[in-house]
Design a protein around this motif. Structure first.
Motif, short mmCIF file in Angstrom:
data_model
loop_
_atom_site.label_atom_id
_atom_site.label_comp_id
_atom_site.label_asym_id
_atom_site.label_seq_id
_atom_site.Cartn_x
_atom_site.Cartn_y
_atom_site.Cartn_z
N ASN A 25 0.80 -1.22 0.00
CA ASN A 25 0.00 0.00 0.00
C ASN A 25 0.84 1.28 0.00
N GLN A 26 2.14 1.13 -0.05
CA GLN A 26 2.98 2.32 -0.23
C GLN A 26 3.30 2.58 -1.70
N LEU A 27 2.90 1.63 -2.55
CA LEU A 27 3.15 1.81 -3.98
C LEU A 27 2.03 2.65 -4.61
N PRO A 28 2.31 3.27 -5.75
CA PRO A 28 1.23 3.92 -6.50
C PRO A 28 0.20 2.88 -6.92
N GLN A 29 -1.02 3.33 -7.15
CA GLN A 29 -2.08 2.37 -7.43
C GLN A 29 -2.60 2.47 -8.85
N ILE A 30 -3.28 1.41 -9.24
CA ILE A 30 -4.02 1.40 -10.51
C ILE A 30 -5.34 0.72 -10.18
N ALA A 44 -7.19 -7.71 -7.39
CA ALA A 44 -6.71 -6.65 -6.51
C ALA A 44 -5.53 -7.16 -5.68
N GLY A 45 -4.50 -6.34 -5.55
CA GLY A 45 -3.33 -6.72 -4.78
C GLY A 45 -2.16 -7.13 -5.65
N ASP A 46 -2.44 -7.48 -6.91
CA ASP A 46 -1.35 -7.80 -7.83
C ASP A 46 -0.54 -6.56 -8.14
N ILE A 47 0.73 -6.78 -8.49
CA ILE A 47 1.57 -5.64 -8.84
C ILE A 47 1.80 -5.63 -10.35
N ILE A 48 1.60 -4.47 -10.94
CA ILE A 48 1.77 -4.31 -12.37
C ILE A 48 3.07 -3.57 -12.63
N LYS A 49 3.86 -4.15 -13.53
CA LYS A 49 5.11 -3.49 -13.92
C LYS A 49 4.85 -2.70 -15.19
N ILE A 50 5.18 -1.44 -15.17
CA ILE A 50 4.93 -0.59 -16.32
C ILE A 50 6.25 -0.10 -16.87
N THR A 51 6.51 -0.40 -18.13
CA THR A 51 7.76 0.04 -18.75
C THR A 51 7.46 1.26 -19.60
N ARG A 52 7.82 2.41 -19.09
CA ARG A 52 7.50 3.65 -19.79
C ARG A 52 8.63 4.06 -20.70
N LYS A 53 8.24 4.71 -21.78
CA LYS A 53 9.25 5.36 -22.59
C LYS A 53 9.41 6.76 -22.02
N SER A 54 10.60 7.05 -21.54
CA SER A 54 10.79 8.32 -20.88
C SER A 54 11.71 9.22 -21.70
N PRO A 55 11.35 10.47 -21.86
CA PRO A 55 12.21 11.36 -22.63
C PRO A 55 13.52 11.68 -21.92
N THR A 56 13.59 11.43 -20.62
CA THR A 56 14.83 11.74 -19.90
C THR A 56 15.68 10.51 -19.66
N GLU A 59 14.14 4.63 -20.98
CA GLU A 59 13.11 3.70 -20.55
C GLU A 59 13.10 3.74 -19.03
N SER A 60 11.92 3.81 -18.44
CA SER A 60 11.89 3.78 -16.99
C SER A 60 10.80 2.83 -16.54
N VAL A 61 11.06 2.21 -15.41
CA VAL A 61 10.14 1.20 -14.92
C VAL A 61 9.38 1.76 -13.73
N TYR A 62 8.09 1.53 -13.74
CA TYR A 62 7.22 2.05 -12.70
C TYR A 62 6.36 0.90 -12.21
N TYR A 63 6.00 0.90 -10.95
CA TYR A 63 5.16 -0.17 -10.44
C TYR A 63 3.89 0.40 -9.86
N ARG A 64 2.79 -0.27 -10.13
CA ARG A 64 1.53 0.11 -9.52
C ARG A 64 0.88 -1.13 -8.95
N VAL A 65 0.25 -0.98 -7.79
CA VAL A 65 -0.46 -2.10 -7.21
C VAL A 65 -1.94 -1.91 -7.53
N ILE A 66 -2.62 -3.02 -7.79
CA ILE A 66 -4.03 -2.92 -8.18
C ILE A 66 -4.91 -2.70 -6.95
#
Lengths: 69, 369
Positions: A25-30, A44-56, A59-66
């Protein structure tokens, strides 16, 4: 516009939480109703790995919990 | 700290042909520089972002409307638009879409215009000349405008089809000359007749509902379509449209159709675009931080007293933002406790703030004996 979303396996999720020393519950949510999760088998409760294309960082990896609704 | 994969790759590319010790040195030096550049722990990044966006904000034009050059459309820009984005308003004051097309279509002007015509919503009102309620015979009489029908490329059969769908039970007479008589079947009240007239006027004939204007323009060699009015869900399904690069400037619509991550990207793009258009350079990292914060709980929350700022755990922090009395009264009624763990509360009570060196605390681990 929509980056890659993948579900983390239970083992990988545990590894992640230990690495950053956090609890889910400290992670960002989706929300479970998010359109990107429509065709994925997730709950609910699963963690989603998001691979973003970042201009800076290229590639950056972000995690959101459902979260529910 | 490890380098981001993209930098690592770049270093590897550069060190090709160098001998081992040199390439190792290069990697080490890059890592050192990277560490130097990164933000130190306990830095108040939020405040820096706020200042970095706020200061250029003071220089922005206060005027609401602008003619955005070639596009021939009136789009809200400048400060009002920026406020709209960060407040996460439900509807932007000028909803527009940027439709990108699939590569094989994008270079062909005729095909692009065809798609644009298909997307544009044509309602009954835009193809008629006159609508009259005949109270004596209880009828509605409509004269169609042949020239505008021609320009929209609409046949009288299309009209007939649409009418038969909407007014199933009623008697419809359509003459070739473009005269339509519509008489209600059952209840013969004036109110009913009037309602039918309104229904007829707003009747949908063709296109995507909500798109009131389309404008194909050529940008960097390929055609794109700008629209006034949005309907992302429907437009994405139109053949020829590239669904991965088509977007709406309505952030909530992006959220509904494409999810949080798309909404986050769209906050970043819209805010950055608005600032750029005004000739202001704000580092994208600041805006990304704001966008991440706005989408933190999987929903979009604006930076308002109802959104993020109203969510703070501390009573005093909330009270210091807007409407202080409301928060203080409510806190008193609900017996709230303030742990004084954040910045604003500690400023208020004149204590060190938990930022930078103030964040560090000494913890003693005593031996268990």
């Amino acid at each position: 516009m929509v980056p890659k979303h993948e579900k983390l396996s239970k083992a990988k999720a545990k590894e992640l939480l230990e690495k950053y020393n956090v609890v889910p519950n400290q992670l960002p949510q989706i929300t479970l109703t998010d359109p990107t999760l429509e065709n994925m088998e997730v709950e609910a409760g699963d963690i989603i790995k998001i691979t973003r294309k970042s201009p800076t960082a290229g590639e950056s990896v972000y995690y959101r919990v459902i979260s529910i609704g | 700290m490890t380098l981001p994969p993209s930098i690592k790759k770049a270093v590897e590319r550069e060190s090709e042909g160098l001998n081992k010790s040199k390439s190792k040195k290069l990697l080490e030096e890059t890592e050192r520089r990277f560490r130097e550049m990164s933000v130190v722990p306990a830095e108040a990044v939020g405040v820096i972002s706020a200042q970095s966006i706020g200061e250029p904000g003071t220089q922005m034009t206060m005027r609401t409307k602008h003619f955005a050059g070639v596009t021939e459309m009136n789009v809200t820009l400048g400060l009002p638009r920026l406020i709209e984005i960060f407040d996460a308003r439900r509807e932007p004051s000028t909803p527009t879409m940027t439709i990108r097309l699939q590569d094989d279509v994008a270079s062909d002007e005729n095909k692009v215009r065809e798609i644009a015509a298909k997307i544009l919503e044509v309602s009954f009102e835009s193809i008629m000349k006159e609508i009259v309620i005949d109270l004596l015979n209880f009828k509605i009489e409509v004269t169609l405008d042949n020239s505008s029908m021609e320009s929209f490329n609409i046949d009288i059969k299309d009209v007939e089809k649409a009418m038969n769908k909407v007014f199933k039970k009623h008697k419809i007479v359509i003459l070739k000359s473009g005269l339509i008589r519509l008489s209600p079947k059952d209840t013969k009240t004036i109110l009913n007749l009037y309602k039918m007239k309104m229904k007829l006027k707003s009747m949908h004939i063709r296109g995507v509902p909500g798109i009131v204007q389309v404008l194909p323009i050529k940008r960097r060699g390929s055609w794109i379509i700008m629209t006034a009015g949005t309907n992302l869900r429907r437009v994405l399904k139109v053949p020829g449209v590239d669904p991965t690069r088509t977007f709406s400037n309505n952030i909530h619509e992006m959220f509904r159709v494409l999810g949080v991550e798309a909404a986050r990207n769209s906050i970043v793009n819209e805010a950055l675009g608005t600032l750029k258009q005004q000739g202001l350079e704000v580092d994208i990292r600041h805006i990304m931080l704001v966008a991440d914060t706005m989408t933190l709980n999987g929903d979009i929350r604006g930076i308002t007293r109802y959104g993020i700022s109203g969510d703070k755990a501390s009573v005093l922090a909330r009270a210091s933002f807007e409407v202080p009395l409301k928060h203080l009264f409510n806190a008193a009624v609900h017996n709230e406790v303030d742990n004084l763990s954040s910045v604003i509360e500690n400023v208020m009570i004149n204590q060190p703030i938990p930022i930078g060196t103030g964040l560090l605390k000494l913890v003693v681990k005593r031996d268990k004996k």
